[in-house]
Design a protein around this motif. Structure first.
Motif, mmCIF file in Angstrom:
data_model
loop_
_atom_site.group_PDB
_atom_site.id
_atom_site.type_symbol
_atom_site.label_atom_id
_atom_site.label_comp_id
_atom_site.label_asym_id
_atom_site.label_seq_id
_atom_site.Cartn_x
_atom_site.Cartn_y
_atom_site.Cartn_z
ATOM 1 N N ILE A 77 -34.602 -8.122 2.767
ATOM 2 C CA ILE A 77 -33.162 -8.396 2.616
ATOM 3 C C ILE A 77 -32.478 -7.183 1.988
ATOM 4 C CG2 ILE A 77 -31.410 -9.825 1.496
ATOM 5 C CD1 ILE A 77 -33.345 -12.144 1.539
ATOM 6 N N THR A 78 -31.463 -6.682 2.658
ATOM 7 C CA THR A 78 -30.665 -5.560 2.177
ATOM 8 C C THR A 78 -29.316 -6.077 1.674
ATOM 9 O OG1 THR A 78 -31.687 -4.103 3.806
ATOM 10 C CG2 THR A 78 -29.637 -3.336 2.817
ATOM 11 N N VAL A 79 -28.826 -5.496 0.616
ATOM 12 C CA VAL A 79 -27.535 -5.913 0.066
ATOM 13 C C VAL A 79 -26.407 -5.273 0.869
ATOM 14 C CG1 VAL A 79 -26.008 -5.872 -1.937
ATOM 15 C CG2 VAL A 79 -28.469 -6.224 -2.245
ATOM 16 N N VAL A 80 -25.625 -6.103 1.520
ATOM 17 C CA VAL A 80 -24.427 -5.667 2.244
ATOM 18 C C VAL A 80 -23.288 -6.609 1.852
ATOM 19 C CG1 VAL A 80 -25.706 -4.644 4.164
ATOM 20 C CG2 VAL A 80 -25.076 -7.058 4.267
ATOM 21 N N TYR A 81 -22.165 -6.444 2.461
ATOM 22 C CA TYR A 81 -21.007 -7.304 2.162
ATOM 23 C C TYR A 81 -21.210 -8.695 2.748
ATOM 24 C CZ TYR A 81 -16.128 -8.851 1.965
ATOM 25 O OH TYR A 81 -14.976 -9.556 1.710
ATOM 26 N N GLU B 32 -27.112 -10.355 -3.313
ATOM 27 C CA GLU B 32 -27.706 -10.140 -4.636
ATOM 28 C C GLU B 32 -28.291 -11.440 -5.188
ATOM 29 O OE1 GLU B 32 -24.476 -8.517 -6.825
ATOM 30 O OE2 GLU B 32 -24.619 -6.534 -5.868
ATOM 31 N N SER B 33 -27.588 -12.541 -4.958
ATOM 32 C CA SER B 33 -28.081 -13.846 -5.401
ATOM 33 C C SER B 33 -29.362 -14.222 -4.661
ATOM 34 C CB SER B 33 -27.000 -14.909 -5.167
ATOM 35 O OG SER B 33 -27.458 -16.193 -5.518
#
Length: 309
Positions: A38-42, A48-49
Motif C-alpha cells: 500500500i502506497t500513500v496517495v490522495y 495512512e490509517s
C-alpha cells in the motif's frame, strides 16, 4: 489425553525444528511484502490509517500458516505471498472494526493506540472498509503462477470466511450474547468457529489450494485448522484473564467487563488449559501422514498453547 497428564502452560515442546527461526524468517518476508502493498496517495489520511494498522506488527500467524501450507503440498512462498498479504489485510480490517466503541471499545492493539484513537471513528471505519475491498483486488492482480481455477477457489474461501457465514456472523452472535448468563457451550463454539476459526481455516486451506491440494489433503488440513482455531481462542480467553497489558499489547479483562461468557468462565482456567492442549494433540495427529514436511505446522500447533500474548 488423560486428566493425570501434566500440561506445562509456559513451555514449548522441544523438537528438532527451530520454530523461532522459522517464524522470524517468514514474518520478515511477510512484513516486507506488506510494506510494499500500500502506497500513500490522495486522500493521504485514508492510506495512512490503512498502513498504520496493517504495519503495526503482530504474530502474522495467518499469512505464515498460508505460506507453510502452500509449501507443504509442493507450492512456493512466491505464489502464496499475495494471498498471505490478503489474509493480513482482512484480519486487520476485522481488528480495526472490532476495536471501535460500538464493538469491543478498546484503546490499545498490539501495544499501540487503536486506529480510531489516532484517526477518529469515521476514518477507522472507512480504513477497514478500504482494506477489505483492496485485499481481494491485491490477491487477484498480484498472484502469479497460479491457475485461474485455483485462484477462484481461494477468493471464494476467503469471502466465505469473512461474510455472514464467517467472522461477521460470529461477531453478530458475540454482540447479542454480551451480558447474557445462559450462553451454552454450543453458542460459544459457534461464535469462535466463525469469528476466529473461519479466517484461520481459510489461511490454511487457501495456501494448500494454491498448490492444487486434493480433497483428502484439504480435509486433513481442515480438521487441523478446526482444532487449532478452537485451541487458539481458548488460550486467548485464558490470557485475557491472567495476562497483563504489557504481555498482551491490549487491555486485559475486557471479556469480564463486557460480561461475556468465555471458556474459562464455563470450565475454569486449568480445565481450559487442558482442553486447549487436547485440541493441539488432535490437530497434530492430522499431520502424521505428511512426515517431516509438516514440521512447521506441528510446531505452530504447540506454539498456540505455549504463547503468552
Amino acid at each position: 489425553m488423560t486428566n493425570t497428564q501434566v500440561f506445562e502452560w509456559s513451555s514449548v515442546k522441544k523438537t528438532s525444528f527451530d520454530l523461532k527461526a522459522y517464524l522470524s524468517e517468514r514474518r520478515s518476508q511477510v512484513e516486507a511484502a506488506l510494506e510494499q502493498s500500500i502506497t500513500v496517495v490522495y486522500p493521504e489520511i485514508l492510506y495512512e490509517s490503512m498502513r498504520y494498522s496493517l504495519l503495526a506488527g503482530g504474530k502474522r500467524l495467518r499469512p505464515i500458516l498460508c505460506l507453510a501450507c502452500c509449501e507443504l503440498v509442493g507450492g512456493t512462498v512466491e505464489m502464496a505471498m499475495p494471498t498471505a498479504c490478503t489474509l493480513e489485510m482482512i484480519h486487520t480490517f476485522s481488528l480495526i472494526h472490532d476495536d471501535l466503541p460500538t464493538m469491543d471499545n478498546d484503546d490499545y492493539r498490539r501495544g499501540k493506540l487503536t486506529n480510531h484513537k489516532i484517526y477518529g471513528e469515521n476514518i477507522a471505519v472507512l480504513a477497514g472498509d478500504a482494506l477489505l475491498a483492496y485485499a481481494f483486488e491485491f490477491l487477484v492482480l498480484q498472484t502469479k503462477g497460479v491457475a485461474a481455477q485455483q485462484l477462484l477457489q481461494v477468493v471464494a474461501k476467503l469471502a466465505h470466511a469473512v461474510a455472514a457465514t464467517g467472522l461477521v456472523g460470529g461477531q453478530v452472535v458475540d454482540l447479542q450474547s454480551e451480558g447474557l448468563q445462559n450462553i451454552d457451550i454450543e453458542t460459544l463454539n459457534f461464535i469462535h468457529a466463525h469469528k476466529t476459526g473461519a479466517l484461520l481455516e481459510a489461511s490454511i486451506l487457501s495456501g494448500a489450494m494454491l498448490a492444487k491440494a486434493d480433497n483428502e489433503i484439504l480435509q486433513k488440513l481442515s480438521c487441523y485448522a478446526s482444532y487449532i482455531g478452537l485451541a487458539f481462542q481458548i488460550v486467548d480467553d485464558v490470557l485475557d484473564v491472567i495476562g497483563t497489558q504489557e504481555e498482551l499489547g491490549k487491555t486485559p479483562g475486557k471479556d469480564q467487563k463486557a460480561q461475556k461468557v468465555t471458556y474459562p468462565s464455563l470450565w475454569g482456567i486449568e480445565e481450559s488449559k487442558r482442553k486447549s492442549q487436547e485440541l493441539v494433540d488432535l490437530a497434530k495427529a492430522e499431520l502424521v501422514d505428511f512426515g517431516d514436511k509438516a514440521q512447521p505446522l506441528m510446531a505452530i500447533a504447540d506454539y498456540i498453547t505455549a504463547r503468552t500474548h
